[in-house]
Scaffold this motif. Structure first.
Motif, PDB file in Angstrom:
ATOM      1  N   LEU A  32       0.397  -4.109  -4.735  1.00 52.00           N
ATOM      2  CA  LEU A  32       1.838  -4.224  -4.969  1.00 52.00           C
ATOM      3  C   LEU A  32       2.535  -2.957  -4.484  1.00 52.00           C
ATOM      4  CD1 LEU A  32       4.355  -5.591  -6.086  1.00 52.00           C
ATOM      5  CD2 LEU A  32       3.740  -4.687  -8.352  1.00 52.00           C
ATOM      6  N   LEU A  33       1.955  -1.784  -4.734  1.00 46.01           N
ATOM      7  CA  LEU A  33       2.565  -0.534  -4.295  1.00 46.01           C
ATOM      8  C   LEU A  33       2.779  -0.533  -2.789  1.00 46.01           C
ATOM      9  CD1 LEU A  33       3.588   2.331  -4.811  1.00 46.01           C
ATOM     10  CD2 LEU A  33       1.213   3.109  -4.658  1.00 46.01           C
ATOM     11  N   ASP A  34       1.754  -0.895  -2.028  1.00 45.21           N
ATOM     12  CA  ASP A  34       1.892  -0.917  -0.569  1.00 45.21           C
ATOM     13  C   ASP A  34       2.866  -2.001  -0.114  1.00 45.21           C
ATOM     14  OD1 ASP A  34       0.217   1.258  -0.226  1.00 45.21           O
ATOM     15  OD2 ASP A  34      -1.577   0.028   0.069  1.00 45.21           O
ATOM     16  N   THR A  35       2.912  -3.102  -0.832  1.00 40.36           N
ATOM     17  CA  THR A  35       3.891  -4.149  -0.510  1.00 40.36           C
ATOM     18  C   THR A  35       5.306  -3.607  -0.658  1.00 40.36           C
ATOM     19  OG1 THR A  35       2.382  -5.893  -1.239  1.00 40.36           O
ATOM     20  CG2 THR A  35       4.722  -6.449  -1.141  1.00 40.36           C
ATOM     21  N   LEU A  36       5.560  -2.944  -1.783  1.00 40.03           N
ATOM     22  CA  LEU A  36       6.897  -2.397  -2.021  1.00 40.03           C
ATOM     23  C   LEU A  36       7.263  -1.358  -0.975  1.00 40.03           C
ATOM     24  CD1 LEU A  36       6.626  -1.948  -5.891  1.00 40.03           C
ATOM     25  CD2 LEU A  36       7.948  -3.699  -4.678  1.00 40.03           C
ATOM     26  N   ARG A  37       6.375  -0.418  -0.725  1.00 36.50           N
ATOM     27  CA  ARG A  37       6.672   0.710   0.156  1.00 36.50           C
ATOM     28  C   ARG A  37       6.661   0.324   1.634  1.00 36.50           C
ATOM     29  NH1 ARG A  37       6.876   5.609  -1.911  1.00 36.50           N
ATOM     30  NH2 ARG A  37       6.208   6.563   0.047  1.00 36.50           N
ATOM     31  N   LYS A  46       5.832   5.902  -6.221  1.00 38.15           N
ATOM     32  CA  LYS A  46       5.076   6.847  -5.400  1.00 38.15           C
ATOM     33  C   LYS A  46       3.579   6.592  -5.453  1.00 38.15           C
ATOM     34  CE  LYS A  46       8.730   9.308  -4.400  1.00 38.15           C
ATOM     35  NZ  LYS A  46       9.741   8.350  -4.034  1.00 38.15           N
ATOM     36  N   LYS A  47       2.921   6.927  -4.348  1.00 39.78           N
ATOM     37  CA  LYS A  47       1.466   6.880  -4.310  1.00 39.78           C
ATOM     38  C   LYS A  47       0.985   8.272  -4.674  1.00 39.78           C
ATOM     39  CE  LYS A  47      -0.705   4.217  -1.475  1.00 39.78           C
ATOM     40  NZ  LYS A  47      -1.462   3.547  -0.400  1.00 39.78           N
ATOM     41  N   GLY A  48       0.560   8.427  -5.920  1.00 37.07           N
ATOM     42  CA  GLY A  48       0.083   9.717  -6.394  1.00 37.07           C
ATOM     43  C   GLY A  48      -1.420   9.794  -6.247  1.00 37.07           C
ATOM     44  N   CYS A  49      -2.117   9.213  -7.197  1.00 39.37           N
ATOM     45  CA  CYS A  49      -3.579   9.279  -7.193  1.00 39.37           C
ATOM     46  C   CYS A  49      -4.204   8.056  -6.532  1.00 39.37           C
ATOM     47  CB  CYS A  49      -4.087   9.399  -8.624  1.00 39.37           C
ATOM     48  SG  CYS A  49      -3.748   7.919  -9.629  1.00 39.37           S
ATOM     49  N   ASP A  50      -3.481   6.945  -6.493  1.00 41.20           N
ATOM     50  CA  ASP A  50      -3.973   5.666  -5.952  1.00 41.20           C
ATOM     51  C   ASP A  50      -5.166   5.133  -6.743  1.00 41.20           C
ATOM     52  OD1 ASP A  50      -3.308   3.639  -4.203  1.00 41.20           O
ATOM     53  OD2 ASP A  50      -4.587   4.357  -2.579  1.00 41.20           O
ATOM     54  N   HIS A  51      -5.292   5.569  -8.012  1.00 37.33           N
ATOM     55  CA  HIS A  51      -6.378   5.128  -8.886  1.00 37.33           C
ATOM     56  C   HIS A  51      -5.897   4.745 -10.275  1.00 37.33           C
ATOM     57  CE1 HIS A  51      -9.518   6.252  -6.056  1.00 37.33           C
ATOM     58  NE2 HIS A  51      -8.912   7.406  -5.885  1.00 37.33           N
ATOM     59  N   CYS A  54      -2.208   8.472 -12.676  1.00 39.70           N
ATOM     60  CA  CYS A  54      -1.072   9.398 -12.771  1.00 39.70           C
ATOM     61  C   CYS A  54       0.236   8.732 -13.186  1.00 39.70           C
ATOM     62  CB  CYS A  54      -0.880  10.152 -11.461  1.00 39.70           C
ATOM     63  SG  CYS A  54      -0.206   9.156 -10.107  1.00 39.70           S
ATOM     64  N   GLY A  55       0.398   7.453 -12.940  1.00 44.10           N
ATOM     65  CA  GLY A  55       1.615   6.742 -13.333  1.00 44.10           C
ATOM     66  C   GLY A  55       2.777   6.867 -12.373  1.00 44.10           C
ATOM     67  N   ALA A  56       2.615   7.578 -11.257  1.00 45.20           N
ATOM     68  CA  ALA A  56       3.722   7.748 -10.308  1.00 45.20           C
ATOM     69  C   ALA A  56       4.166   6.418  -9.693  1.00 45.20           C
ATOM     70  CB  ALA A  56       3.330   8.730  -9.208  1.00 45.20           C
ATOM     71  N   CYS A  69      -0.325   0.501  -8.020  1.00 45.55           N
ATOM     72  CA  CYS A  69      -1.428   0.805  -7.101  1.00 45.55           C
ATOM     73  C   CYS A  69      -2.684   0.014  -7.450  1.00 45.55           C
ATOM     74  CB  CYS A  69      -1.725   2.298  -7.070  1.00 45.55           C
ATOM     75  SG  CYS A  69      -2.536   2.950  -8.551  1.00 45.55           S
ATOM     76  N   LEU A  70      -2.752  -0.526  -8.665  1.00 40.27           N
ATOM     77  CA  LEU A  70      -3.948  -1.257  -9.104  1.00 40.27           C
ATOM     78  C   LEU A  70      -3.804  -2.769  -8.995  1.00 40.27           C
ATOM     79  CD1 LEU A  70      -4.898   0.717 -12.343  1.00 40.27           C
ATOM     80  CD2 LEU A  70      -5.838   0.967 -10.028  1.00 40.27           C
ATOM     81  N   LEU A  71      -2.611  -3.246  -8.675  1.00 35.82           N
ATOM     82  CA  LEU A  71      -2.347  -4.684  -8.661  1.00 35.82           C
ATOM     83  C   LEU A  71      -2.349  -5.236  -7.245  1.00 35.82           C
ATOM     84  CD1 LEU A  71       0.656  -4.721 -11.158  1.00 35.82           C
ATOM     85  CD2 LEU A  71      -1.733  -5.266 -11.651  1.00 35.82           C
ATOM     86  N   LEU A  72      -3.123  -6.286  -7.024  1.00 37.41           N
ATOM     87  CA  LEU A  72      -3.062  -6.966  -5.732  1.00 37.41           C
ATOM     88  C   LEU A  72      -1.841  -7.877  -5.717  1.00 37.41           C
ATOM     89  CD1 LEU A  72      -6.805  -7.884  -5.171  1.00 37.41           C
ATOM     90  CD2 LEU A  72      -5.499  -6.012  -4.135  1.00 37.41           C
TER      91      LEU A  72
END
Length: 177
Positions: A32-37, A46-51, A54-56, A69-72
Motif C-alpha cells: 500500500l505504501l508503494d501504491t500511495l507514493r 514515509k518509507k522509514g524502516c520498511d519493516h 517505525c510508524g512513519a 509498508c506491511l500491507l499488500l
C-alpha cells in the motif's frame, strides 16, 4: 504474455483514497505504501524502516491505523484509505493537525504524517471504548499521558518530540469531546 508478465502477476485493485476512487493495475507484491507514493503521488506517508517498526508510513485503512509498508495493496481491494493528505477539510486543518502546530509537536517532520494519522486513530479507538495495555480492566480509556504514550508507541520520532506529541494528542482529545 511475456516472461516479465509470468514472473510478476498483477491484479486490478479498487481503492478509495482520501475520498477519491481509484482503479489500479498493480503487481501483486506492491505494498500500500508503494501504491500511495509511486502510483498516486501521495508522498505524505514515509518509507522509514520498511519493516513496520517505525510508524512513519501509518495511514488509516477503513478508519483503523495501519502500517502501509506491511500491507499488500491487492489484499485491500475495496478498502477506504486516508492518508495525511486527506485529514484536512479543504483549507481547514484537522483538529489533530491544529494541535500539533499549536504544541510544536514536530522537529524535522519526517515522522509527522504517520504521527498525525496514528493520533487520529488513537482518538477514534478511545472514543469507541477500545482498551490499551494500560487501560484499567473494566474501565473506559482516559487519554492521559500514559494512555497516549502506550497507544502512540508504534510511532517513533528520532528527534524526540514525544512530550509535545503527547500534549498535542491530549489537546485534540479535549477538542473532540
Amino acid at each position: 504474455m511475456d516472461d516479465e508478465d509470468r514472473r510478476c502477476p498483477s491484479s486490478v485493485v479498487r481503492l478509495r483514497v482520501n475520498g477519491t476512487p481509484y482503479r489500479l493495475r498493480l503487481d501483486n507484491r506492491t505494498t500500500l505504501l508503494d501504491t500511495l507514493r509511486e502510483h498516486l503521488d501521495l508522498t505524505g506517508a514515509k518509507k522509514g524502516c520498511d519493516h513496520g517498526q517505525c510508524g512513519a508510513c501509518t495511514v488509516l485503512v477503513d478508519g483503523r491505523r495501519s502500517n502501509s509498508c506491511l500491507l499488500l495493496a491487492v489484499a485491500l481491494d475495496g478498502a477506504s484509505v486516508t492518508t495525511v493528505e486527506g485529514l484536512a477539510d479543504g483549507e481547514r486543518l484537522h483538529p489533530v493537525q491544529e494541535a500539533f502546530l499549536h504544541r510544536d509537536a514536530f522537529q524535522c517532520g519526517y515522522c509527522t504524517p504517520g504521527q498525525l494519522c496514528s493520533a487520529v486513530g488513537v482518538l477514534a479507538e478511545a472514543a469507541a471504548g477500545m482498551p490499551s495495555a494500560v487501560t484499567p480492566a473494566g474501565q473506559r480509556a482516559v487519554l492521559d499521558g500514559a494512555e497516549i504514550r502506550e497507544r502512540m508507541s508504534g510511532n517513533l520520532c528520532r528527534c524526540g518530540a514525544y512530550p509535545h506529541i503527547v500534549r498535542a494528542v491530549q489537546d485534540a482529545a479535549g477538542a473532540a469531546r
